[in-house]
Motif scaffolding. Structure first.
Motif, PDB file in Angstrom:
ATOM      1  N   ASP A  62      47.847  38.506  41.091  1.00 31.14           N
ATOM      2  CA  ASP A  62      48.437  37.295  41.717  1.00 31.14           C
ATOM      3  C   ASP A  62      49.897  37.417  42.037  1.00 31.14           C
ATOM      4  OD1 ASP A  62      46.230  35.698  40.813  1.00 31.14           O
ATOM      5  OD2 ASP A  62      47.153  35.083  38.950  1.00 31.14           O
ATOM      6  N   ASP A  63      50.535  38.335  41.371  1.00 32.95           N
ATOM      7  CA  ASP A  63      52.165  38.373  41.742  1.00 32.95           C
ATOM      8  C   ASP A  63      52.207  39.544  42.695  1.00 32.95           C
ATOM      9  OD1 ASP A  63      52.731  36.141  39.872  1.00 32.95           O
ATOM     10  OD2 ASP A  63      52.770  37.771  38.359  1.00 32.95           O
ATOM     11  N   ASP A  64      51.448  40.498  42.892  1.00 33.76           N
ATOM     12  CA  ASP A  64      51.686  41.773  43.623  1.00 33.76           C
ATOM     13  C   ASP A  64      50.698  41.982  44.839  1.00 33.76           C
ATOM     14  OD1 ASP A  64      52.369  44.102  44.793  1.00 33.76           O
ATOM     15  OD2 ASP A  64      52.984  45.048  42.935  1.00 33.76           O
ATOM     16  N   SER A  65      50.837  41.524  46.103  1.00 33.18           N
ATOM     17  CA  SER A  65      49.865  41.734  47.085  1.00 33.18           C
ATOM     18  C   SER A  65      49.623  42.968  47.760  1.00 33.18           C
ATOM     19  CB  SER A  65      50.391  40.588  48.288  1.00 33.18           C
ATOM     20  OG  SER A  65      51.718  41.142  48.929  1.00 33.18           O
ATOM     21  N   ARG A  66      50.514  43.888  47.215  1.00 35.67           N
ATOM     22  CA  ARG A  66      50.602  45.328  47.731  1.00 35.67           C
ATOM     23  C   ARG A  66      49.283  45.806  47.189  1.00 35.67           C
ATOM     24  NH1 ARG A  66      56.264  47.106  46.138  1.00 35.67           N
ATOM     25  NH2 ARG A  66      55.623  45.743  44.269  1.00 35.67           N
ATOM     26  N   ILE A  67      48.909  45.169  45.819  1.00 40.66           N
ATOM     27  CA  ILE A  67      47.845  45.824  45.010  1.00 40.66           C
ATOM     28  C   ILE A  67      46.577  45.223  45.623  1.00 40.66           C
ATOM     29  CG2 ILE A  67      46.700  46.190  42.769  1.00 40.66           C
ATOM     30  CD1 ILE A  67      49.756  45.781  41.478  1.00 40.66           C
ATOM     31  N   GLU A  68      45.794  45.914  45.910  1.00 46.85           N
ATOM     32  CA  GLU A  68      44.446  45.373  46.393  1.00 46.85           C
ATOM     33  C   GLU A  68      43.426  45.339  45.407  1.00 46.85           C
ATOM     34  OE1 GLU A  68      42.110  43.542  49.025  1.00 46.85           O
ATOM     35  OE2 GLU A  68      44.062  43.991  49.463  1.00 46.85           O
ATOM     36  N   THR A  69      43.250  46.097  44.589  1.00 43.72           N
ATOM     37  CA  THR A  69      42.282  46.279  43.479  1.00 43.72           C
ATOM     38  C   THR A  69      42.544  46.734  42.337  1.00 43.72           C
ATOM     39  OG1 THR A  69      39.775  46.669  43.634  1.00 43.72           O
ATOM     40  CG2 THR A  69      41.303  48.338  44.729  1.00 43.72           C
ATOM     41  N   THR A  70      42.029  46.464  41.162  1.00 45.60           N
ATOM     42  CA  THR A  70      42.451  47.247  39.964  1.00 45.60           C
ATOM     43  C   THR A  70      41.249  47.609  39.352  1.00 45.60           C
ATOM     44  OG1 THR A  70      44.366  45.903  39.395  1.00 45.60           O
ATOM     45  CG2 THR A  70      43.093  47.035  37.647  1.00 45.60           C
ATOM     46  N   LEU A  71      41.273  49.061  38.902  1.00 47.12           N
ATOM     47  CA  LEU A  71      40.072  49.499  38.185  1.00 47.12           C
ATOM     48  C   LEU A  71      40.762  49.687  36.661  1.00 47.12           C
ATOM     49  CD1 LEU A  71      39.039  52.589  40.244  1.00 47.12           C
ATOM     50  CD2 LEU A  71      37.611  50.436  39.678  1.00 47.12           C
ATOM     51  N   LEU A  72      40.067  48.876  35.869  1.00 44.26           N
ATOM     52  CA  LEU A  72      40.373  48.829  34.327  1.00 44.26           C
ATOM     53  C   LEU A  72      39.566  49.550  33.647  1.00 44.26           C
ATOM     54  CD1 LEU A  72      42.183  47.618  32.329  1.00 44.26           C
ATOM     55  CD2 LEU A  72      40.533  45.549  32.061  1.00 44.26           C
ATOM     56  N   PRO A 133      33.588  53.579  31.334  1.00 47.22           N
ATOM     57  CA  PRO A 133      33.314  52.441  31.514  1.00 47.22           C
ATOM     58  C   PRO A 133      34.432  51.662  32.366  1.00 47.22           C
ATOM     59  CG  PRO A 133      32.770  52.759  29.181  1.00 47.22           C
ATOM     60  CD  PRO A 133      33.498  54.215  29.893  1.00 47.22           C
ATOM     61  N   MET A 134      34.155  50.738  33.050  1.00 48.41           N
ATOM     62  CA  MET A 134      35.185  50.300  34.205  1.00 48.41           C
ATOM     63  C   MET A 134      34.897  48.649  34.482  1.00 48.41           C
ATOM     64  SD  MET A 134      36.591  52.567  36.833  1.00 48.41           S
ATOM     65  CE  MET A 134      35.283  53.890  36.961  1.00 48.41           C
ATOM     66  N   LEU A 135      35.936  47.959  34.414  1.00 50.01           N
ATOM     67  CA  LEU A 135      35.871  46.683  35.144  1.00 50.01           C
ATOM     68  C   LEU A 135      36.674  46.539  36.393  1.00 50.01           C
ATOM     69  CD1 LEU A 135      36.335  44.413  31.728  1.00 50.01           C
ATOM     70  CD2 LEU A 135      34.125  44.811  33.022  1.00 50.01           C
ATOM     71  N   HIS A 136      36.019  46.549  37.457  1.00 48.00           N
ATOM     72  CA  HIS A 136      36.638  46.717  38.588  1.00 48.00           C
ATOM     73  C   HIS A 136      36.949  45.212  39.446  1.00 48.00           C
ATOM     74  CE1 HIS A 136      36.344  48.372  43.008  1.00 48.00           C
ATOM     75  NE2 HIS A 136      37.716  47.916  42.820  1.00 48.00           N
ATOM     76  N   LEU A 137      38.399  44.862  39.486  1.00 46.43           N
ATOM     77  CA  LEU A 137      38.764  43.707  39.913  1.00 46.43           C
ATOM     78  C   LEU A 137      38.890  43.666  41.311  1.00 46.43           C
ATOM     79  CD1 LEU A 137      41.307  42.222  37.190  1.00 46.43           C
ATOM     80  CD2 LEU A 137      39.598  41.127  38.131  1.00 46.43           C
ATOM     81  N   LEU A 138      38.179  42.784  42.078  1.00 48.54           N
ATOM     82  CA  LEU A 138      38.638  42.765  43.628  1.00 48.54           C
ATOM     83  C   LEU A 138      38.769  41.418  43.816  1.00 48.54           C
ATOM     84  CD1 LEU A 138      34.871  44.287  43.655  1.00 48.54           C
ATOM     85  CD2 LEU A 138      36.548  45.383  44.766  1.00 48.54           C
ATOM     86  N   ARG A 139      39.819  41.580  45.018  1.00 53.88           N
ATOM     87  CA  ARG A 139      40.286  40.058  45.656  1.00 53.88           C
ATOM     88  C   ARG A 139      38.896  39.487  46.376  1.00 53.88           C
ATOM     89  NH1 ARG A 139      45.774  39.342  45.761  1.00 53.88           N
ATOM     90  NH2 ARG A 139      46.866  41.334  44.824  1.00 53.88           N
ATOM     91  N   GLU A 140      38.352  38.333  46.010  1.00 56.47           N
ATOM     92  CA  GLU A 140      37.292  37.882  46.734  1.00 56.47           C
ATOM     93  C   GLU A 140      37.571  37.992  48.120  1.00 56.47           C
ATOM     94  OE1 GLU A 140      33.459  36.179  46.651  1.00 56.47           O
ATOM     95  OE2 GLU A 140      34.588  36.514  44.792  1.00 56.47           O
ATOM     96  N   GLU A 141      38.778  36.961  48.533  1.00 51.06           N
ATOM     97  CA  GLU A 141      39.161  36.965  49.972  1.00 51.06           C
ATOM     98  C   GLU A 141      38.856  38.444  50.934  1.00 51.06           C
ATOM     99  OE1 GLU A 141      43.276  36.177  51.874  1.00 51.06           O
ATOM    100  OE2 GLU A 141      42.382  34.291  51.090  1.00 51.06           O
ATOM    101  N   SER A 142      39.525  39.566  50.239  1.00 53.50           N
ATOM    102  CA  SER A 142      39.584  40.657  50.935  1.00 53.50           C
ATOM    103  C   SER A 142      38.115  41.206  51.060  1.00 53.50           C
ATOM    104  CB  SER A 142      40.407  41.700  50.123  1.00 53.50           C
ATOM    105  OG  SER A 142      41.767  41.243  49.822  1.00 53.50           O
TER     106      SER A 142
END
Length: 189
Positions: A62-72, A133-142
């Protein structure tokens, strides 16, 4: 318990040496080259703590638009695929509960990933098999923007299944265990 740095290093190598090198996700190369993929490690021994980290990552996006996606990357606690699926279900419900439905979507990866109705030894499962194991967060709009700009996105899964079945389980298992077996862009070991 494995050192977080090792887990993250293996995950980065898997993204570069498998996901991008084999073009499993045709949108990953751009984000890798832009360095807009965030890698974060956390334990899943406590589902509550892992889910808290997931929400923290949503807020970071939410706070950093430079991050497109996160692999947790889940370093421990969900080695069993069924346990992982339990956590995934809770994670999806939490995103909805926290107002993130339609904002972020989760993609799921696990070393023993098996699609419902698919044989465990079908190489097609490797589209979602990863070193950890991972949870991959993706921006829906992207995701929507990327799919709209891609000719025939519905063919991506078919192409991946064909490729992975041609590669075979032995080669795929070696790549997930050691993704540096393939140099970026090279399809042969």
């Amino acid at each position: 318990m494995t050192d977080d740095a090792v887990c993250l290093d293996q995950t980065r190598a898997w993204v570069e040496g498998f996901v991008v090198a084999q073009d499993i996700c045709p949108f990953a190369r751009r984000e890798m080259e832009r360095d807009s993929i965030r890698y974060e490690a956390t334990s899943a021994r406590s589902f509550e703590a892992a889910l808290l980290t997931l929400i923290e990552e949503c807020r970071r996006l939410d706070d950093d638009s430079r991050i497109e996606t996160t692999l947790l990357v889940l370093t421990d606690g969900v080695e069993d695929f069924d346990d992982y699926l339990d956590l995934l279900g809770l994670a999806e419900a939490l995103l909805e509960d926290q107002g993130y439905e339609g904002v972020y979507q989760l993609a799921s990866f696990h070393p023993d990933y098996c699609f419902h109705g698919v044989e465990e030894d079908d190489p097609a499962n490797y589209t979602n098999r990863s070193p950890w194991p991972m949870l991959h967060l993706l921006r829906e709009e992207s995701v929507e923007r990327a799919l709209a700009s891609f000719s025939h996105p519905e063919r991506i899964p078919e192409r991946n299944v064909t490729l992975l079945r041609e590669m075979g389980n032995e080669r795929l298992a070696a790549q997930v265990a050691n993704p540096r077996l393939l140099k970026s862009g090279n399809r042969e070991p």
